[in-house]
Write a protein that holds these residues in place. Structure first.
Motif, PDB file in Angstrom:
ATOM      1  N   ARG A  81       0.834  -1.210   0.000  1.00 45.95           N
ATOM      2  CA  ARG A  81       0.000   0.000   0.000  1.00 45.95           C
ATOM      3  C   ARG A  81       0.866   1.257   0.000  1.00 45.95           C
ATOM      4  O   ARG A  81       0.536   2.258  -0.642  1.00 45.95           O
ATOM      5  N   LYS A  82       1.998   1.202   0.710  1.00 46.61           N
ATOM      6  CA  LYS A  82       2.902   2.356   0.758  1.00 46.61           C
ATOM      7  C   LYS A  82       3.471   2.643  -0.640  1.00 46.61           C
ATOM      8  O   LYS A  82       3.507   3.803  -1.088  1.00 46.61           O
ATOM      9  N   VAL A  83       3.900   1.599  -1.348  1.00 47.12           N
ATOM     10  CA  VAL A  83       4.440   1.772  -2.698  1.00 47.12           C
ATOM     11  C   VAL A  83       3.356   2.283  -3.638  1.00 47.12           C
ATOM     12  O   VAL A  83       3.585   3.201  -4.448  1.00 47.12           O
ATOM     13  N   ILE A  84       2.161   1.718  -3.545  1.00 50.60           N
ATOM     14  CA  ILE A  84       1.038   2.152  -4.380  1.00 50.60           C
ATOM     15  C   ILE A  84       0.732   3.633  -4.147  1.00 50.60           C
ATOM     16  O   ILE A  84       0.531   4.401  -5.087  1.00 50.60           O
ATOM     17  N   SER A  85       0.737   4.034  -2.881  1.00 54.89           N
ATOM     18  CA  SER A  85       0.466   5.435  -2.544  1.00 54.89           C
ATOM     19  C   SER A  85       1.573   6.356  -3.056  1.00 54.89           C
ATOM     20  O   SER A  85       1.292   7.440  -3.585  1.00 54.89           O
ATOM     21  N   ASP A  86       2.840   5.937  -2.904  1.00 59.51           N
ATOM     22  CA  ASP A  86       3.962   6.763  -3.369  1.00 59.51           C
ATOM     23  C   ASP A  86       3.887   7.006  -4.872  1.00 59.51           C
ATOM     24  O   ASP A  86       4.190   8.106  -5.350  1.00 59.51           O
ATOM     25  N   TYR A  87       3.502   5.988  -5.621  1.00 61.14           N
ATOM     26  CA  TYR A  87       3.384   6.110  -7.075  1.00 61.14           C
ATOM     27  C   TYR A  87       2.026   6.676  -7.514  1.00 61.14           C
ATOM     28  O   TYR A  87       1.825   6.918  -8.704  1.00 61.14           O
ATOM     29  N   ARG A  88       1.083   6.795  -6.563  1.00 64.81           N
ATOM     30  CA  ARG A  88      -0.286   7.256  -6.840  1.00 64.81           C
ATOM     31  C   ARG A  88      -0.987   6.327  -7.827  1.00 64.81           C
ATOM     32  O   ARG A  88      -1.823   6.748  -8.640  1.00 64.81           O
ATOM     33  N   LEU A  89      -0.639   5.052  -7.747  1.00 66.75           N
ATOM     34  CA  LEU A  89      -1.252   4.071  -8.638  1.00 66.75           C
ATOM     35  C   LEU A  89      -2.741   3.905  -8.359  1.00 66.75           C
ATOM     36  O   LEU A  89      -3.529   3.655  -9.281  1.00 66.75           O
ATOM     37  N   ASP A  90      -3.134   4.036  -7.091  1.00 64.75           N
ATOM     38  CA  ASP A  90      -4.545   3.891  -6.745  1.00 64.75           C
ATOM     39  C   ASP A  90      -5.386   4.974  -7.409  1.00 64.75           C
ATOM     40  O   ASP A  90      -6.482   4.703  -7.916  1.00 64.75           O
ATOM     41  N   LEU A  91      -4.876   6.201  -7.438  1.00 66.82           N
ATOM     42  CA  LEU A  91      -5.617   7.303  -8.053  1.00 66.82           C
ATOM     43  C   LEU A  91      -5.653   7.143  -9.577  1.00 66.82           C
ATOM     44  O   LEU A  91      -6.679   7.392 -10.219  1.00 66.82           O
ATOM     45  N   MET A  92      -4.530   6.744 -10.155  1.00 60.59           N
ATOM     46  CA  MET A  92      -4.484   6.535 -11.605  1.00 60.59           C
ATOM     47  C   MET A  92      -5.488   5.465 -12.033  1.00 60.59           C
ATOM     48  O   MET A  92      -6.262   5.661 -12.977  1.00 60.59           O
ATOM     49  N   LEU A  93      -5.483   4.331 -11.328  1.00 57.25           N
ATOM     50  CA  LEU A  93      -6.349   3.224 -11.720  1.00 57.25           C
ATOM     51  C   LEU A  93      -7.811   3.524 -11.424  1.00 57.25           C
ATOM     52  O   LEU A  93      -8.700   3.051 -12.136  1.00 57.25           O
ATOM     53  N   ALA A  94      -8.082   4.326 -10.387  1.00 59.74           N
ATOM     54  CA  ALA A  94      -9.465   4.715 -10.106  1.00 59.74           C
ATOM     55  C   ALA A  94     -10.030   5.528 -11.274  1.00 59.74           C
ATOM     56  O   ALA A  94     -11.199   5.370 -11.648  1.00 59.74           O
ATOM     57  N   ARG A  95      -9.197   6.404 -11.849  1.00 55.67           N
ATOM     58  CA  ARG A  95      -9.648   7.191 -12.993  1.00 55.67           C
ATOM     59  C   ARG A  95      -9.816   6.329 -14.239  1.00 55.67           C
ATOM     60  O   ARG A  95     -10.701   6.565 -15.053  1.00 55.67           O
ATOM     61  N   ILE A  96      -8.952   5.331 -14.384  1.00 54.89           N
ATOM     62  CA  ILE A  96      -8.917   4.561 -15.633  1.00 54.89           C
ATOM     63  C   ILE A  96      -9.814   3.327 -15.573  1.00 54.89           C
ATOM     64  O   ILE A  96     -10.592   3.061 -16.501  1.00 54.89           O
ATOM     65  N   VAL A  97      -9.723   2.554 -14.485  1.00 58.26           N
ATOM     66  CA  VAL A  97     -10.473   1.304 -14.372  1.00 58.26           C
ATOM     67  C   VAL A  97     -11.842   1.516 -13.744  1.00 58.26           C
ATOM     68  O   VAL A  97     -12.789   0.790 -14.016  1.00 58.26           O
ATOM     69  N   GLY A  98     -11.949   2.533 -12.863  1.00 56.10           N
ATOM     70  CA  GLY A  98     -13.235   2.812 -12.230  1.00 56.10           C
ATOM     71  C   GLY A  98     -13.408   2.093 -10.910  1.00 56.10           C
ATOM     72  O   GLY A  98     -12.449   1.901 -10.151  1.00 56.10           O
ATOM     73  N   LYS A  99     -14.636   1.657 -10.633  1.00 57.74           N
ATOM     74  CA  LYS A  99     -14.971   1.098  -9.315  1.00 57.74           C
ATOM     75  C   LYS A  99     -14.242  -0.198  -9.004  1.00 57.74           C
ATOM     76  O   LYS A  99     -14.169  -0.613  -7.843  1.00 57.74           O
ATOM     77  N   ASP A 100     -13.692  -0.858 -10.025  1.00 57.10           N
ATOM     78  CA  ASP A 100     -12.977  -2.120  -9.792  1.00 57.10           C
ATOM     79  C   ASP A 100     -11.477  -1.913  -9.599  1.00 57.10           C
ATOM     80  O   ASP A 100     -10.705  -2.878  -9.620  1.00 57.10           O
ATOM     81  N   ALA A 101     -11.038  -0.659  -9.400  1.00 59.89           N
ATOM     82  CA  ALA A 101      -9.605  -0.386  -9.218  1.00 59.89           C
ATOM     83  C   ALA A 101      -9.063  -1.106  -7.989  1.00 59.89           C
ATOM     84  O   ALA A 101      -7.922  -1.582  -7.987  1.00 59.89           O
ATOM     85  N   GLY A 102      -9.877  -1.187  -6.926  1.00 60.65           N
ATOM     86  CA  GLY A 102      -9.450  -1.888  -5.711  1.00 60.65           C
ATOM     87  C   GLY A 102      -9.184  -3.356  -5.976  1.00 60.65           C
ATOM     88  O   GLY A 102      -8.176  -3.914  -5.519  1.00 60.65           O
ATOM     89  N   LEU A 103     -10.091  -4.008  -6.724  1.00 58.59           N
ATOM     90  CA  LEU A 103      -9.905  -5.419  -7.069  1.00 58.59           C
ATOM     91  C   LEU A 103      -8.668  -5.583  -7.939  1.00 58.59           C
ATOM     92  O   LEU A 103      -7.883  -6.529  -7.759  1.00 58.59           O
ATOM     93  N   PHE A 104      -8.438  -4.665  -8.873  1.00 57.54           N
ATOM     94  CA  PHE A 104      -7.251  -4.694  -9.723  1.00 57.54           C
ATOM     95  C   PHE A 104      -5.985  -4.702  -8.874  1.00 57.54           C
ATOM     96  O   PHE A 104      -5.085  -5.534  -9.063  1.00 57.54           O
ATOM     97  N   LEU A 105      -5.900  -3.781  -7.913  1.00 58.33           N
ATOM     98  CA  LEU A 105      -4.703  -3.685  -7.064  1.00 58.33           C
ATOM     99  C   LEU A 105      -4.591  -4.878  -6.120  1.00 58.33           C
ATOM    100  O   LEU A 105      -3.485  -5.324  -5.807  1.00 58.33           O
ATOM    101  N   ASP A 106      -5.728  -5.399  -5.665  1.00 58.70           N
ATOM    102  CA  ASP A 106      -5.686  -6.604  -4.823  1.00 58.70           C
ATOM    103  C   ASP A 106      -5.129  -7.787  -5.605  1.00 58.70           C
ATOM    104  O   ASP A 106      -4.370  -8.604  -5.065  1.00 58.70           O
ATOM    105  N   LEU A 107      -5.495  -7.900  -6.877  1.00 59.46           N
ATOM    106  CA  LEU A 107      -4.968  -8.987  -7.708  1.00 59.46           C
ATOM    107  C   LEU A 107      -3.470  -8.818  -7.928  1.00 59.46           C
ATOM    108  O   LEU A 107      -2.722  -9.800  -7.957  1.00 59.46           O
ATOM    109  N   ALA A 108      -3.028  -7.557  -8.065  1.00 60.83           N
ATOM    110  CA  ALA A 108      -1.585  -7.300  -8.196  1.00 60.83           C
ATOM    111  C   ALA A 108      -0.863  -7.695  -6.910  1.00 60.83           C
ATOM    112  O   ALA A 108       0.192  -8.345  -6.938  1.00 60.83           O
TER     113      ALA A 108
END
Length: 565
Positions: A81-108
């Motif tokens: 989660r720290k690495v994801i936050s530093d890269y702002r991957l959660d925000l990027m994927l929320a804009r691009i993937v939408g409501k399933d961004a959390g599941l996307f990152l969980d799979l990663a």
């Protein structure tokens, strides 16, 4: 519907057509696998993405039924989660993937922590880990399969564009580029073809490549392309994509598999520098080695102690009509010479034994036998031709022995032999990415049955590669700052150690840390700017979220029951 059991697993097949064969005068069925039977429950099956295509009207359960584990492993999750936050991957994927961004990152995160990528085992991971889905929902493998088939090409393009847009394009960087291939038995995936795999298992393959910024130690972009396309042909398309992402002031660090006149000219035309390993037995390179042999190896000023080699540099053209002179960096290693010579001598010995076994037999020997031996045949060219003997070509064998221990790196830009070797050695970062992708992300095979699912899985694995690469560099930097090497500071060992940080559910239904953070765990966390205090705060936040979710789920169930009454 029919069933077929393969190696203990029962697969369910749906018959969608029958084809009448006129010559044989009977019908043959056309079937497709739509899932597999649940062990011990013959009336139930786990559907795959083919099921959803054939029966789109069916509604599959999104959430896995059952309670969350009373023991949650949170250590590796906190770091990821720290690495994801530093890269702002959660925000990027929320804009691009939408409501399933959390599941996307969980799979990663799932692929990094468990070193696996099979969708049917994701619910087991979700059962005992905190999640990034909304309200930490534990989705079923059916929901995961559905999600994998719904991610679009446009979403993948948007992510790569935005990810590369954030890089500093004014900075001069060297991009390490390499590719690998993955085996597949799924016959209806477009990219899967028979090709030229490094590990040939007689299966169809597809190719996968990554461009890696060796300056900032980050993956930049990836490609997947048909298995029949060889690396040397794909490079020019890759260079074009790099230009499209805005990279201008760059050089490329390439393996010997990309060495060709066309690729060199293409890089020249586009203003790209290169660092490339030359094949040691090519005539031009071997001539240069033999010309300089014995003139630099024992000179202290040519010693490159960091790599235990000696090096020197000469200028030459790569080919007769080359418009520029290149820099040929020649290296010699005593240890490399010993191992290469022993391997070569053993090869010649084994070939000699094979020749003795073939004496008097009607065989025609080819390949390296012709290269290293003068072959004598009885009645050569006639019907009763037989092999008689083989005499070593000592001049050719001696030449190759003289080349043992040497290797050559070619650069377009002027630099010292040490600088060129340091640049080329930085490819270790991209090579570790590939080892990590296959070995530590479970991606030796994709375990999917459609183009859409495969594309999404590769997309998820690339994001997982970004995260894992950052974990690797943080651990490496921390280890470099220490005087002693720690065997728990590798990525697999660190994740295994972090997984021991657990929260247990008490009698009051609240989750609490089982015990204090250990000295090893503190050392690992330090690499990411985290402390034991951060872990305690994160644990408290996770516990609070789970308590809130449990209350909301109880109220929702109560309201549903009231409506029923």
């Amino acid at each position: 519907m029919t069933k077929k059991t393969i190696k203990g697993t029962t697969y369910i097949y749906y018959e969608y057509a029958r084809i009448y064969l006129k010559d044989k005068k009977y019908n043959t069925p056309r079937r497709i696998c739509i899932g597999k039977q649940i062990p011990g429950q013959p009336a139930l099956m786990l559907p795959n993405d083919k099921f959803l295509k054939i029966f789109p009207q069916e509604i599959l359960p999104e959430e896995k039924q059952g309670y969350r584990s009373g023991c949650l492993r949170i250590g590796a999750y906190i770091v990821i989660r720290k690495v994801i936050s530093d890269y702002r991957l959660d925000l990027m994927l929320a804009r691009i993937v939408g409501k399933d961004a959390g599941l996307f990152l969980d799979l990663a995160a799932y692929t990094i922590i468990t070193e696996g990528n099979a969708a049917q085992y994701y619910p087991d991971y979700a059962f005992n880990h905190p999640l990034m889905t909304e309200d930490m929902r534990i989705y079923s493998d059916s929901k995961v399969s559905d999600f994998l088939s719904r991610t679009t090409t446009d979403q993948r393009i948007l992510f790569l564009n935005e990810w590369n847009e954030k890089r500093d394009h004014r900075e001069r960087i060297y991009i390490s580029y390499d590719s690998t291939n993955k085996n597949s038995q799924a016959g209806d995936i477009d990219l899967v073809e028979f090709g030229h795999p490094k590990d040939d298992q007689g299966k169809e393959i597809f190719n996968y490549s990554i461009a890696y910024d060796r300056n900032n130690r980050e993956p930049l972009f990836y490609e997947s392309y048909p298995g029949s396309i060889v690396d040397i042909s794909q490079l020019q398309y890759t260079l074009g994509k790099a230009k499209g992402y805005g990279y201008r002031r760059v050089g490329f660090i390439l393996d010997r598999g990309y060495f060709s006149k066309e690729n060199i000219r293409f890089m020249d035309d586009n203003g790209y520098d290169f660092v490339i390993m030359a094949k040691g037995m090519k005539k031009l390179v071997s001539d240069i080695i033999l010309e300089r042999r014995g003139r630099f190896e024992d000179d202290r000023k040519n010693s490159i102690r960091a790599y235990k080699v000696s090096g020197t540099t000469v200028r030459r053209k790569l080919y007769a009509d080359d418009e520029k002179e290149r820099y040929f960096h020649i290296y010699y290693s005593d240890s490399k010479r010993q191992s290469e010579r022993e391997k070569f001598e053993d090869k010649i010995d084994q070939m000699g034994k094979k020749l003795k076994d073939c004496m008097g037999l009607p065989v025609r020997l080819r390949g390296d036998f012709i290269k290293y031996f003068d072959l004598v045949y009885w009645h050569e060219g006639l019907e009763d031709e037989k092999f008689m003997s083989g005499i070593e070509k000592t001049e050719i064998i001696n030449r190759e022995i003289q080349l043992c221990g040497y290797f050559v790196i070619v650069t377009s830009d002027k630099m010292t032999a040490e600088e060129a070797l340091t640049l080329y050695k930085s490819r270790d970062g991209s090579e570790k990415l590939f080892r990590g992708d296959k070995s530590y992300l479970g991606a030796r095979s994709e375990r999917v049955y459609s183009n859409e699912s495969m594309d999404t899985k590769i997309f998820i694995e690339f994001v997982a590669t970004i995260i894992r690469s950052k974990i690797y560099t943080c651990l490496k930097d921390e280890m470099d700052r220490q005087e002693h090497r720690r065997n728990f500071m590798t990525v697999p060992a660190a994740i295994k150690e972090l997984e021991k940080i657990e929260m247990l559910k008490g009698a009051d239904n609240e989750y609490r840390l089982d015990y204090a953070v250990t000295a090893r765990q503190k050392e690992i966390l330090k690499a990411f700017g985290l402390t034991a205090s951060n872990v305690q705060k994160q644990a408290a936040a996770i516990s609070s979220d789970l308590a809130r979710i449990e209350v909301e789920e109880f109220e929702k169930a109560a309201n549903e029951q009231m409506k029923t009454l």
